[in-house]
Write an enzyme that holds these catalytic residues in place. Structure first.
Site, PDB file in Angstrom:
ATOM      1  N   ASP A  29     -18.006 -33.660   9.734  1.00  0.00           N
ATOM      2  CA  ASP A  29     -18.347 -32.276  10.045  1.00  0.00           C
ATOM      3  C   ASP A  29     -19.095 -31.684   8.855  1.00  0.00           C
ATOM      4  OD1 ASP A  29     -17.166 -32.015  12.594  1.00  0.00           O
ATOM      5  OD2 ASP A  29     -15.192 -31.833  11.693  1.00  0.00           O
ATOM      6  N   ASP A  39     -10.937 -31.095  12.490  1.00  0.00           N
ATOM      7  CA  ASP A  39      -9.920 -30.132  12.063  1.00  0.00           C
ATOM      8  C   ASP A  39      -9.265 -29.373  13.214  1.00  0.00           C
ATOM      9  OD1 ASP A  39     -12.016 -28.556  12.833  1.00  0.00           O
ATOM     10  OD2 ASP A  39     -12.408 -27.704  10.846  1.00  0.00           O
ATOM     11  N   ASP A  81     -10.347 -31.891  18.433  1.00  0.00           N
ATOM     12  CA  ASP A  81     -10.867 -33.060  17.715  1.00  0.00           C
ATOM     13  C   ASP A  81      -9.912 -34.245  17.763  1.00  0.00           C
ATOM     14  OD1 ASP A  81     -13.255 -31.898  16.894  1.00  0.00           O
ATOM     15  OD2 ASP A  81     -12.356 -31.011  15.106  1.00  0.00           O
TER      16      ASP A  81
END
Length: 603
Positions: A48, A323, A327
């Site tokens: 990310d 997070d 996910d």
């Protein structure tokens, strides 16, 4: 007893546990022990952007206004869940929304939520990429503010502010706004758009479908999330180690590309793709073209699962960060699921194999480095133990076949396995990282521990240790035959070994030689590619301690009368000790010859 390396399981477990502890000191918490091995062969890291590659400290640096600045700042601050904290003198909440509230506060507009109470809302949703609120104005009217991605907000706008007036949105004006958005995104700014709508009465329906249409465009806000200073170097080191970094973000494609270029993630020939474009590809097409994309923009959590699976179908060991609750499937699907320790949810942490306590990409690189080092150390320990035990087996087996007395008593083998096997193996397990460990390509996950000549080395050193031990065992009977002027043959040796005094002396020689040769052999096993003089032989304190303890205890069992009785040994003179020590150094000499031969072959 000689055939089975009893200490192997204990040594491997201890090494893994110590490695996990070492990783935790580098901000990487390993939740599943097997992840340590997998880290060493990681080939793809899907990360990310926000908070991992960047600092997650958003600051508004640019506006592109259509309405008045006061209305724009107020609308952005009100259309957020961040709150102004008087004690701290700053906003508290999600970083992006805090940046908007802090931006309004710089203009003296704090505590707007008190003056303009919220009466309705359509919370942010990653699918819509928008958030809407309805607030009550002082004059009794109600104002709606909608903020979100410029492309999605603009698609819901039918009007725009122009010199304080609301006028119909034209294609030309829409193109101007999109051009301004791209210019800001190209500067690596994260851009949000604001639109509004006025009601004379409080809306009865505050669903997204009811609120988010026929809006008036107010302006754009560009904010920057500085990249972490250490990340660029970490990405370069990953590339040198044969690991490919992939960036995943919900930001606009142009913003993502700009940041990826700054970090060195995008290389010539590699592309960026959006979530919408990803939806147009079938799973088979994605698998076939996955290598073309290094940046994924405007993606949804479910896209992460497709990305992971596509890389895995290409035979790549893949790590994926995450997070949020959504996910979790991607973290489970990845070979290494990496959750964020600061911003991560409990669900994402439970699904992950590793948790970053600092949410930093550089920590992933450090964990991969530690994973490679731990695997190498375990491999060295295993090869050392197997070669040592093979030497013991060879010694016993050869004597039995020849019809000789046993060179070693059972207690001798147990002692060697406990002291001069396990202690040096533990020292190897905690050895320092090899120089240039991150300059090599990732290890093939299907690679055997005996790959790259490991089996040949184990057999070679086993033959050397076994040969040395047998030679030491035969020294006494051969010497007595020579002194008596008798022929040196198998029957003569058998005859001499029938003498209890000669036998116990021969067994003591074999016992001491076997133990000391394994102690010296451990130093050579630290690095089978370089000379012992290049590996700083005294840099491993655990190995030195294991050597000193092993040697001291070996002296004790042959020199202390009580222990001599227990172990069936005899005391040796200083000359004998020095001779046997020099003899036991042969594995190191063989190590130097092997290293020299390897260098010659490579040339």
């Amino acid at each position: 007893v000689a055939a089975i390396p009893e200490g192997l399981v204990a040594v491997v477990t201890i090494v893994l546990s110590m490695g996990v502890t070492k990783m935790s000191k580098r901000q990487a918490i390993i939740r599943k022990m097997t992840a340590v091995e997998t880290l060493g062969c990681t080939q793809i890291i899907c990360s990310d952007k926000t908070g991992t590659l960047t600092q997650n400290k958003m600051t508004v640096v640019k506006h592109e206004l259509a309405c008045s600045e006061e209305k724009f700042l107020a609308g952005m601050a009100l259309c957020s869940d961040a709150k102004w904290d008087e004690e701290k003198g700053e906003a508290v909440g999600e970083p992006t929304e805090c940046a908007l509230v802090n931006d309004a506060a710089k203009a003296g507009m704090q505590g707007l939520d008190v003056e303009h109470p919220r009466v309705g809302e359509a919370p942010f949703d990653s699918g819509r990429k928008m958030m809407s609120v309805v607030v009550e104005e002082a004059d009794g009217t109600f104002e709606q503010y909608t903020k979100g991605g410029p492309d999605v907000v603009l698609s819901r706008c039918t009007h725009v502010y122009e010199n304080g007036e609301i006028v119909p949105m034209t294609d030309a004006r829409r193109e101007e706004i999109l051009a301004a958005n791209k210019a800001m995104a190209d500067q690596a700014l994260r851009v949000l758009a604001l639109s509004s709508r006025t009601y004379t009465e409080k809306p009865s329906d505050c669903s997204p479908a009811a609120l988010e249409h026929d809006l008036v465009f107010c302006g754009l806000s560009g904010m920057i999330d500085p990249i972490r200073s250490e990340v660029k170097a970490a990405i370069q080191e990953c590339r040198e180690a044969g690991i490919r970094p992939i960036m995943i973000t919900g930001d606009h494609r142009d913003t993502a590309v700009a940041i990826a270029n700054q970090l060195g993630i995008l290389e010539p020939g590699q592309k960026a793709i959006t979530g919408a474009q990803l939806n147009e590809l079938s799973d088979e097409e994605l698998v076939g073209h996955i290598g073309e994309y290094s940046v994924y923009a405007r993606v949804q959590p479910e896209h992460k699962v497709r990305i992971v699976n596509a890389w895995k179908k290409n035979g790549c060991i893949t790590a994926m960060t995450g997070d949020g609750v959504n996910d979790a499937p991607a973290l489970k699907a990845a070979d290494i699921g990496v959750a964020m320790g600061i911003t991560g949810t409990d669900v994402s942490k439970s699904a992950a194999d590793m948790v970053l306590t600092d949410d930093n990409f550089a920590t992933i690189r450090a964990a991969v480095e530690e994973g490679r080092s731990i695997y190498n150390n375990i491999k060295k320990s295993v090869l050392f133990l197997l070669s040592s035990n093979f030497g013991e087996v060879l010694t016993m087996f050869t004597s039995i076949i020849a019809g000789l007395a046993a060179p070693l008593q059972a207690i001798h083998i147990l002692w060697v396995n406990l002291i001069t096997d396990s202690l040096p193996a533990l020292g190897l397990g905690v050895d320092n990282k090899e120089k240039g460990i991150m300059d090599k390509a990732p290890r093939d996950p299907n690679e055997s521990l005996f790959a790259h000549g490991g089996m040949a080395l184990a057999i070679l050193y086993g033959l050397v240790i076994g040969g040395l031990t047998l030679t030491a065992f035969l020294y006494s009977p051969v010497k007595h035959l020579t002194d008596a002027g008798m022929a040196i043959n198998l029957s003569g040796i058998k005859l001499m070994l029938e003498n209890p005094d000669i036998l116990v002396h021969a067994q003591t020689y074999a016992f001491v030689t076997l133990a000391m040769s394994q102690l010296f052999h451990a130093f050579g096993m630290r690095d089978t590619e370089h000379s012992i003089f290049q590996t700083k032989p005294f840099s491993n304190k655990v190995m030195l301690l294991a050597f000193v303890i092993g040697l001291g205890l070996q002296v004790a069992v042959t020199e202390i009368p009580f222990l001599c009785q227990v172990f069936g040994t005899v005391a040796l003179s200083m000359t004998e000790w020095l001779e046997l020590a020099a003899f036991a150094c042969v594995p190191l000499l063989v190590h130097e010859i092997v290293v020299l031969v390897k260098k010659v072959v490579k040339r």
